[in-house]
Design a protein around this motif. Sequence first.
Motif, PDB file in Angstrom:
ATOM      1  N   ARG A 165      -2.038  11.928   2.881  1.00  0.00           N
ATOM      2  CA  ARG A 165      -1.902  12.298   1.463  1.00  0.00           C
ATOM      3  C   ARG A 165      -2.559  11.275   0.548  1.00  0.00           C
ATOM      4  N   ALA A 166      -2.527   9.995   0.955  1.00  0.00           N
ATOM      5  CA  ALA A 166      -3.118   8.937   0.132  1.00  0.00           C
ATOM      6  C   ALA A 166      -4.614   8.776   0.377  1.00  0.00           C
TER       7      ALA A 166
ATOM      8  N   ASP B 108       1.972  10.390   4.921  1.00  0.00           N
ATOM      9  CA  ASP B 108       1.703   9.576   3.723  1.00  0.00           C
ATOM     10  C   ASP B 108       0.279   9.032   3.736  1.00  0.00           C
ATOM     11  N   VAL B 109      -0.195   8.620   4.903  1.00  0.00           N
ATOM     12  CA  VAL B 109      -1.554   8.078   5.018  1.00  0.00           C
ATOM     13  C   VAL B 109      -2.580   9.161   4.677  1.00  0.00           C
TER      14      VAL B 109
ATOM     15  N   THR C  56       7.399   3.574   5.202  1.00  0.00           N
ATOM     16  CA  THR C  56       6.134   4.057   5.754  1.00  0.00           C
ATOM     17  C   THR C  56       5.409   2.920   6.462  1.00  0.00           C
ATOM     18  N   GLU C  57       5.339   1.761   5.822  1.00  0.00           N
ATOM     19  CA  GLU C  57       4.664   0.615   6.449  1.00  0.00           C
ATOM     20  C   GLU C  57       5.347   0.212   7.745  1.00  0.00           C
TER      21      GLU C  57
ATOM     22  N   VAL D 104       0.828  -1.196   0.000  1.00  0.00           N
ATOM     23  CA  VAL D 104       0.000   0.000   0.000  1.00  0.00           C
ATOM     24  C   VAL D 104       0.870   1.258   0.000  1.00  0.00           C
ATOM     25  N   PHE D 105       1.882   1.271   0.851  1.00  0.00           N
ATOM     26  CA  PHE D 105       2.773   2.414   1.007  1.00  0.00           C
ATOM     27  C   PHE D 105       4.211   1.943   0.790  1.00  0.00           C
TER      28      PHE D 105
ATOM     29  N   ARG E 211      -7.469   3.044   7.141  1.00  0.00           N
ATOM     30  CA  ARG E 211      -6.585   1.915   7.431  1.00  0.00           C
ATOM     31  C   ARG E 211      -6.052   1.960   8.863  1.00  0.00           C
TER      32      ARG E 211
ATOM     33  N   GLU F   2      -6.010   7.500   3.033  1.00  0.00           N
ATOM     34  CA  GLU F   2      -6.157   6.143   3.561  1.00  0.00           C
ATOM     35  C   GLU F   2      -6.316   6.102   5.081  1.00  0.00           C
TER      36      GLU F   2
END
Length: 180
Positions: free
Chosen positions: A129-130, A126-127, A7-8, A2-3, A135, A132
Amino acid sequence: MVFARDTEVALATAVSLVNTRGRDEDRLTTAAELDEFVAGWEFTGARTHDAVELAAVRDLRPVLRRLWTAGDPDVVAAGVNALLAEAGALPQLVRHDGWDWHLHATPQHAPLATRMAVEAAMALADVVRAGELDRLRVCAGEDCADLVVDLSRNRSRRYCDSGCGNRANVAAYRARRAVH
């Protein structure tokens, strides 16, 4: 995936850090427990191994929990920006210890809690910006408030890593068996 990998890992590390404080116990009360956590998540950089460092890392947990559970991208973005500004974050591309290019936003000599906060903030950025945020969850287990990051392709992860999913499955099985 996903990332990006870093990031993950940062998201999983943030979950693990926050989840060291459970409802009934705290698994981050000593320097030795912090050393084990840091080694397990392969944090690099300067360490003081003192009570101040331990307290600063412990104080980061409620901050990350609030951001994780906010659910509003504006609130998360404001919190992320505050963490990054407080740390004086300056993102840079780095390679080290078997990791290919990834971002660090603090120098290696920054305090451990600062490096942890910035890594989590960069991952949360990042989350956001996406788009998401969904999640980022709280465990669906009964009486569990641990955090969960759902990195599955089908967005199906509902339970934390402490056995709540297994307990829910066993309870559902027993309930089905009781009907027959």
